[in-house]
Design a protein around this motif. Structure first.
Motif, PDB file in Angstrom:
ATOM      1  N   THR A   4     -42.582  10.855 -36.888  1.00 45.81           N
ATOM      2  CA  THR A   4     -41.893  10.589 -35.637  1.00 45.81           C
ATOM      3  C   THR A   4     -42.657   9.559 -34.847  1.00 45.81           C
ATOM      4  N   GLU A   6     -44.123   9.793 -32.114  1.00 44.54           N
ATOM      5  CA  GLU A   6     -45.332  10.234 -31.448  1.00 44.54           C
ATOM      6  C   GLU A   6     -46.549  10.197 -32.361  1.00 44.54           C
ATOM      7  N   ARG A 296     -40.452   3.208 -27.891  1.00 46.19           N
ATOM      8  CA  ARG A 296     -41.229   4.212 -28.629  1.00 46.19           C
ATOM      9  C   ARG A 296     -41.822   5.247 -27.691  1.00 46.19           C
ATOM     10  N   SER A 300     -41.172   9.250 -27.917  1.00 43.47           N
ATOM     11  CA  SER A 300     -42.297  10.140 -28.207  1.00 43.47           C
ATOM     12  C   SER A 300     -42.497  11.174 -27.100  1.00 43.47           C
ATOM     13  N   LYS A 304     -42.283  15.315 -27.234  1.00 38.50           N
ATOM     14  CA  LYS A 304     -43.396  16.166 -26.816  1.00 38.50           C
ATOM     15  C   LYS A 304     -42.984  17.147 -25.723  1.00 38.50           C
TER      16      LYS A 304
END
Length: 372
Positions: A4, A6, A296, A300, A304
């Motif tokens: 992913t 992150e 991005r 991310s 989270k």
């Protein structure tokens, strides 16, 4: 677990693949060739040092008429069309509206088994071809019957409502910044999210900001931090505009305070506002961030946090993009629509309404106002 955003490398650490660089170089070369062909001396005029310098300057101005990403897309459009022509045993030059009509047909209903393109993508491909032909001295008439009738039929048969990304709402942005640390990279990313959200900015506008006016040649605007607000002067898609971002009620969520913290600890007083950081996140570098970093970052931090946690990870990523920031405040701010339109820099209210994902559609009851 699938990879992913992150756990992907940051913009500073992400390696560039050779094939991607090769493609980009080819697109840039194509753009430069078009500019060289379009700007030149007439055959009957003898060249000189002064005229040569003027030609170089004129070519630079010609390159500045469209954004670099647009140029790359137009170059890719021409490359795709030229390859299609070769496969069909013809050539893209000279201009043939009949062949372009057939090309559009093949994009909408491919004969080779590849997936059909959306109507908006086909329309954009046509714009790319029109630009490329213009650089080569031809005028592509979109109203020509071989193009207009085919395109109208494609739109009538295949057009679908636009797919919109989710808006980031107030509770979402708080959850997103709550996932960030307080090291240099965390301070930077917090400022990006809050400034982008409060200023209703495009991701390209966020990363194009400089500290002062004319700090760098590629500047897209500059900032001025005042006692009560920050004023952003932006060279946006619709021209120059000013965006005022007021201070928030709490330092933890104040976009202006977040910007001040980043600039202070990163020791940035000149050049790009948002730059890359070292791998350990302890030092700000000189290189301006790419707008892809903003996309991005949004994905991310959404992952989270617990935003739309009931959905699978892949679906959650697909729901949000850079435009989610811009749509967020437009959907949440309880103010008159004209103020939202002005802040977004839109020329029409209809465009503004596309960004208002949960506006009160019936605040004004026109049916009762008409006496019914």
């Amino acid at each position: 677990m699938s990879k992913t955003p992150e756990n992907q490398p940051s913009d500073a650490e992400k390696p560039s693949s050779v094939p991607s660089d090769t493609i980009n170089d080819a697109q840039v070369d194509e753009r430069d060739r078009s500019n060289r062909d379009a700007i030149a001396l007439p055959f009957h005029v003898a060249g000189s040092g002064t005229l040569d310098r003027l030609i170089d300057t004129a070519r630079d101005y010609a390159k500045a008429t469209t954004a670099e990403d647009t140029d790359k897309a137009y170059a890719a459009d021409w490359k795709h069309f030229a390859r299609w022509c070769r496969l069909k045993g013809t050539d893209p030059l000279p201009l043939s509206t009949e062949m372009i009509g057939l090309y559009l047909t093949d994009l909408a209903a491919p004969t080779n088994g590849s997936p059909a393109l959306s109507v908006s993508t086909i329309d954009r491909r046509l714009s790319g071809l029109a630009w490329n032909y213009a650089q080569r001295g031809f005028t592509l008439d979109r109203k020509d019957r071989h193009i207009a009738t085919v395109l109208a039929g494609i739109k009538r048969k295949h057009a679908r409502p636009p797919v919109q990304k989710e808006a980031i709402l107030p509770e979402d942005i708080l959850a997103m910044i709550g996932t960030l640390g307080f090291d240099l990279r965390g301070l930077r990313d917090r400022a990006i999210l809050l400034i982008g959200y409060a200023g209703w900015l495009r991701r390209s506008e966020i990363v194009s900001l400089d500290v002062g006016k004319d700090d760098t040649p590629d500047s897209g605007g500059w900032i001025e931090i005042l006692e009560e607000s920050a004023v952003l002067t932006l060279n946006a898609k619709t021209g120059w505009r000013e965006v005022e971002i007021s201070r928030g009620s709490s330092e933890q969520t104040c976009p202006v305070h977040a910007l001040e913290q980043w600039l202070h600890f990163a020791k940035i007083d000149f050049g790009p506002v948002f730059t890359r950081t070292s791998r350990d996140g302890k030092k700000a570098l000189d290189t301006r961030l790419s707008d892809k970093h903003v996309a991005r970052l949004i994905k991310s931090t959404v992952l989270k946090s617990d935003i739309r946690a009931e959905l699978p990870e892949k679906e959650r990523i697909a729901l949000f993009s850079g435009h989610s920031l811009r749509a967020g405040l437009a959907s949440s701010a309880e103010v008159d629509e004209r103020y939202v339109q002005k802040q977004l820099g839109h020329s029409s209210a209809e465009m503004t309404r596309r960004y208002q994902r949960r506006r009160d559609r019936f605040r004004v009851n026109l049916t009762k106002a008409a006496g019914l």
